[in-house]
Enzyme design. Structure first.
Site, PDB file in Angstrom:
ATOM      1  N   HIS A 159      -2.669   7.047  -1.249  1.00 55.41           N
ATOM      2  CA  HIS A 159      -3.565   7.711  -0.011  1.00 55.41           C
ATOM      3  C   HIS A 159      -3.169   8.423   0.910  1.00 55.41           C
ATOM      4  CE1 HIS A 159      -6.790   4.351  -1.846  1.00 55.41           C
ATOM      5  NE2 HIS A 159      -6.170   5.198  -2.650  1.00 55.41           N
ATOM      6  N   TYR A 208      -0.798   7.401   3.095  1.00 58.28           N
ATOM      7  CA  TYR A 208      -0.028   6.617   4.306  1.00 58.28           C
ATOM      8  C   TYR A 208       1.276   6.635   4.273  1.00 58.28           C
ATOM      9  CZ  TYR A 208      -5.149   5.628   4.818  1.00 58.28           C
ATOM     10  OH  TYR A 208      -6.523   5.871   5.170  1.00 58.28           O
ATOM     11  N   HIS A 263       0.887  -1.315  -0.155  1.00 53.53           N
ATOM     12  CA  HIS A 263       0.010   0.112  -0.128  1.00 53.53           C
ATOM     13  C   HIS A 263       0.764   1.218  -0.033  1.00 53.53           C
ATOM     14  CE1 HIS A 263      -3.286   2.808   0.505  1.00 53.53           C
ATOM     15  NE2 HIS A 263      -3.790   2.156   1.389  1.00 53.53           N
TER      16      HIS A 263
HETATM   17  C1  PHB Z   1     -10.451   3.901   5.127  1.00 55.14           C
HETATM   18  O1  PHB Z   1     -11.223   4.728   4.783  1.00 55.14           O
HETATM   19  O2  PHB Z   1     -10.449   3.442   6.204  1.00 55.14           O
HETATM   20  C2  PHB Z   1      -9.380   3.913   4.196  1.00 55.14           C
HETATM   21  C3  PHB Z   1      -9.297   4.284   2.893  1.00 55.14           C
HETATM   22  C4  PHB Z   1      -8.443   4.230   1.831  1.00 55.14           C
HETATM   23  C5  PHB Z   1      -7.284   3.339   2.294  1.00 55.14           C
HETATM   24  C6  PHB Z   1      -7.374   2.859   3.450  1.00 55.14           C
HETATM   25  C7  PHB Z   1      -8.253   2.795   4.230  1.00 55.14           C
HETATM   26  O3  PHB Z   1      -6.363   3.277   1.496  1.00 55.14           O
END
Ligand code: PHB
Length: 367
Positions: A177, A179, A174
């Protein structure tokens, strides 16, 4: 065969690449659910994924699951990917999905600075990030030390090794987004002046080391998918790369490190990424890297990402046209597949009128 069926046909062609073969072009998008108490996915989680596999999904990407680091996730019911109990739970998920002929990869995750101080599990564990900055610019913790970087790189490698050992068909890292990995890629959150920061190539180094560590652990034949996005959960307008040239600078080191497939997260698959071309982010990624790509973003719906209340079903014409033109290879489906586990089968069998209407209340069951 009816006309309508013909138009969805590109979705149902087999996918063949050197490391991964799939019965069709559909992918279940990773979606966080928080149904794994103490980080352990149980029988209900295995049944949830099995239900999608037995109804024809080509590849399942699991919800994000935390690598072995105290602050990798935020929430006590987010599944983790370490410790005997969690890994046994995941092994059971794989078994159930394989029983019905499906394929599945775990999405390996560290949330970085999106974690709030005091979040469960491990309330004492501080959020970590390249410069200790939240996306808002607020400095919350100290920048990660080189030892912390090395520990997290190794934890991703260990998770990849475990994924292979317990029978998964590949891994997804991942990197999207906003992170942790994306925080290194993005200049606003990475203000380091050491080798993990600086220009766009320097900012890929953390991702590169993670991909290399995973590759070392799993060997040359195990598929590694890398998910990335321009947008962040708390800033839909953010951009890692403003031009195709910048995007190429970002992607090339990741290709060299060992990525097999890119998963290009956009909120609406039909939106062109750069001016002067209809290609979306996945289309550009394929063009620039030559690698197979997964596109995603409101497939089958007209509503926003994270909007559950307003989304409505829409036609798949635009999607299948892009697929038929080889703009991308695979299509991830999120909310539509959450709502209706038989989404793929119904579309394949030309039963689109039977798709369950999208509604928030029904979603609460998340079965
Ligand atoms: C979430 O809303 O929990 C969420 C959204 C996008 C992601 C991971 C988690 O990549």
């Amino acid at each position: 065969m009816t006309n309508k069926n013909t138009t969805t046909l590109p979705l149902f062609k087999a996918f063949e690449s050197d490391k991964l073969s799939l019965i069709n072009r559909t992918v279940m998008a990773p979606m966080t659910r928080g149904f794994s108490p103490a980080g352990v996915p149980g029988e209900d989680v295995a049944a949830y994924y099995r239900r999608r596999a037995e109804n024809g999904v080509g590849l399942i990407v699991t919800e994000g699951t935390g690598i072995n680091h105290p602050s990798s996730v935020s929430g006590a019911s987010i599944p983790v990917f370490y410790g005997e109990e969690s890994l046994n739970g995941w092994a059971q998920v794989v078994k159930e999905v394989h029983k019905v002929g499906g394929k599945i990869v775990p999405q390996l995750w560290h949330v970085g600075m999106t974690r709030k101080k005091g979040d469960l599990p491990n309330q004492e564990a501080l959020p970590v990030g390249p410069s200790g900055l939240e996306l808002s610019g607020e400095k919350v913790t100290e920048p990660m030390t080189e030892d912390e970087v090395a520990d997290i790189v190794a934890a991703f490698g260990q998770a990849a090794a475990d994924a292979k050992r317990i029978g998964f068909d590949g891994i997804e890292i991942h990197g999207a987004h906003g992170y942790l990995i994306d925080q290194f890629l993005f200049k606003d959150t990475n203000q380091r002046t050491d080798r993990y920061g600086g220009d766009i190539v320097g900012r890929t180094r953390f991702a590169v080391e993670i991909i290399e560590a995973c590759r070392r652990e799993v060997g040359p034949d195990f598929p590694i998918i890398f998910r990335y996005s321009q947008w962040k959960m708390s800033d839909y307008k953010a951009k890692l790369a403003k031009t195709p040239n910048e995007l190429e600078s970002l992607l090339q080191p990741l290709v060299e490190a060992g990525v097999d497939i890119f998963h290009c997260s956009t909120r609406r698959f039909w939106e062109p990424e750069f001016e002067g071309s209809d290609l979306n982010l996945a289309g550009w990624t394929k063009k620039l890297t030559g690698k197979p790509v997964i596109s995603v973003g409101s497939v089958g719906l007209d509503g926003e990402f994270t909007s559950f209340a307003s989304a409505k079903k829409t036609s798949l014409d635009g999607l299948t046209e892009k697929l038929a033109n080889d703009e991308f290879d695979l299509v991830a489906i999120g909310r539509s597949l959450l709502m209706d586990p038989e989404w793929v089968k119904k579309v394949r069998d030309n039963r689109e009128d039977d798709l369950l209407p999208f509604n928030k209340e029904a979603l609460q069951t998340l079965y």
